[in-house]
Design an enzyme around this catalytic site. Structure first.
Site, PDB file in Angstrom:
ATOM      1  N   GLY A 116     -27.633  -1.227  23.355  1.00 16.38           N
ATOM      2  CA  GLY A 116     -28.434  -2.368  22.935  1.00 16.38           C
ATOM      3  C   GLY A 116     -28.917  -2.179  21.515  1.00 16.38           C
ATOM      4  N   CYS A 117     -29.326  -3.267  20.880  1.00 12.23           N
ATOM      5  CA  CYS A 117     -29.709  -3.184  19.462  1.00 12.23           C
ATOM      6  C   CYS A 117     -30.985  -2.373  19.260  1.00 12.23           C
ATOM      7  CB  CYS A 117     -29.820  -4.583  18.863  1.00 12.23           C
ATOM      8  SG  CYS A 117     -30.915  -5.712  19.726  1.00 12.23           S
ATOM      9  N   TYR A 118     -32.087  -2.764  19.910  1.00  6.09           N
ATOM     10  CA  TYR A 118     -33.320  -1.989  19.773  1.00  6.09           C
ATOM     11  C   TYR A 118     -33.106  -0.559  20.252  1.00  6.09           C
ATOM     12  CZ  TYR A 118     -36.099  -6.249  18.978  1.00  6.09           C
ATOM     13  OH  TYR A 118     -36.632  -7.413  18.474  1.00  6.09           O
TER      14      TYR A 118
END
Length: 315
Positions: A116-118
């Site tokens: 995921g990005c975060y």
């Protein structure tokens, strides 16, 4: 020729993967007819005829798509960009720079979960701290992050780019206030931390880019370290890679823009602060190293070719 199928190519992640791969002469993009994109039989055919299938889908749809892989199919590799499989042991976690084991799993496993990005920002900072014994797994971590609105997908993009949008969207907006963000499980599982961090993400009025920050009290570290010591630890952990850059002490300490990496697929780490308090930041494009770029990097590794092929890297 590598046959690639993108299930969910109309979303933000799928669109960028398609754009990058369409420029390559070693890729055959398999195009499903528009009226068949939700037909399970047609999707099953495309998945099983591909060498690589990217799943750019909601979690439940991604789980369903995996069941369409024929049991006697020993060729097709799945790279899932959803949250559905990131903490499952049978799936390789798609962050090769973390360790040789992670890289090997990506190269050899047929099931690859894209980070995921975060989570990519958080893990890029915290994983080396745990692996090198800098902090305990019970350290009370907190994480502050800002992201461009493309991280919310097509719905958020339409909302932010609407000429008659609500004026509240002019300002940064904090969310996940219940401390139940879907990336938290992944952040804990991959780093091995025992205490779920306090996580405060914000969505802001720009399209692409992300900064994730982790503050540390130096007197709570297991070793007496200053900012330069930590930079050295990150340099040693990540080694000589084009994908992760450790910035020197004199690099942008006054202001840190969140959109500087738009369109890029690499990531940078900065360590700033003083003898008492340090802030470590990870900066990247949420659609690059935070999504599509990471997925393409994993595809390259899974196919045994240069992992940076068709990726956009900066200085």
């Amino acid at each position: 020729m590598i046959k690639v199928f993108i299930d969910g190519q109309a979303g933000t992640t799928g669109l960028r993967i398609k754009d990058r791969l369409s420029k390559r002469d070693d890729i055959e993009l398999m195009e499903i007819a528009g009226d068949k994109r939700k037909d399970p039989a047609e999707i099953k055919k495309f998945i099983n005829e591909s060498d690589i299938t990217f799943l750019c889908l909601p979690d439940d749809a991604a789980r369903e798509a995996v069941t369409l892989l024929d049991k006697n199919n020993s060729r097709t590799k799945i790279i899932d960009a959803s949250t559905a499989h990131r903490t499952l042991p049978e799936w390789a976690y798609g962050f090769p720079e973390l360790s040789n084991a992670h890289r090997s799993n990506i190269e050899t496993n047929r099931l690859i979960a894209n980070p995921g990005c975060y989570a990519s920002g958080f893990i890029s900072i915290v994983y080396p701290l745990i692996a090198n014994g800098i902090i305990d797994k019970s350290y009370p971590l907190s994480c502050f992050a800002v992201s461009g609105y493309s991280g919310g997908g097509n719905k958020a993009i339409a909302q932010y780019e609407d000429a008659e949008r609500d004026c509240e969207l002019d300002s940064p907006r904090q969310y996940a206030l219940t401390q139940q963000h879907k990336h938290l499980k992944e952040m804990a599982a991959i780093t091995g931390i025992e205490r779920t961090p306090i996580f405060s993400p914000m969505i802001c009025d720009y399209k692409c880019g992300m900064v994730v920050s982790i503050p540390l009290f130096t007197d709570m570290l297991n070793k007496k370290l200053n900012a330069e010591d930590l930079r050295d630890i990150y340099r040693a952990h990540y080694g000589n890679t084009d994908m992760i850059k450790i910035r020197p002490a004199d690099y942008e300490q006054v202001m840190l823009g969140a959109n500087n990496f738009e369109g890029r697929d690499d990531l940078e780490i900065q360590v700033n602060g003083n003898d008492d308090r340090i802030v470590i930041t990870s900066r990247f494009d949420n659609l690059g190293k935070g999504a599509s770029g990471a997925a393409i990097q994993c595809m390259n590794l899974a196919c045994g070719i240069d992992e940076t092929k068709s990726l956009v890297l900066g200085d």
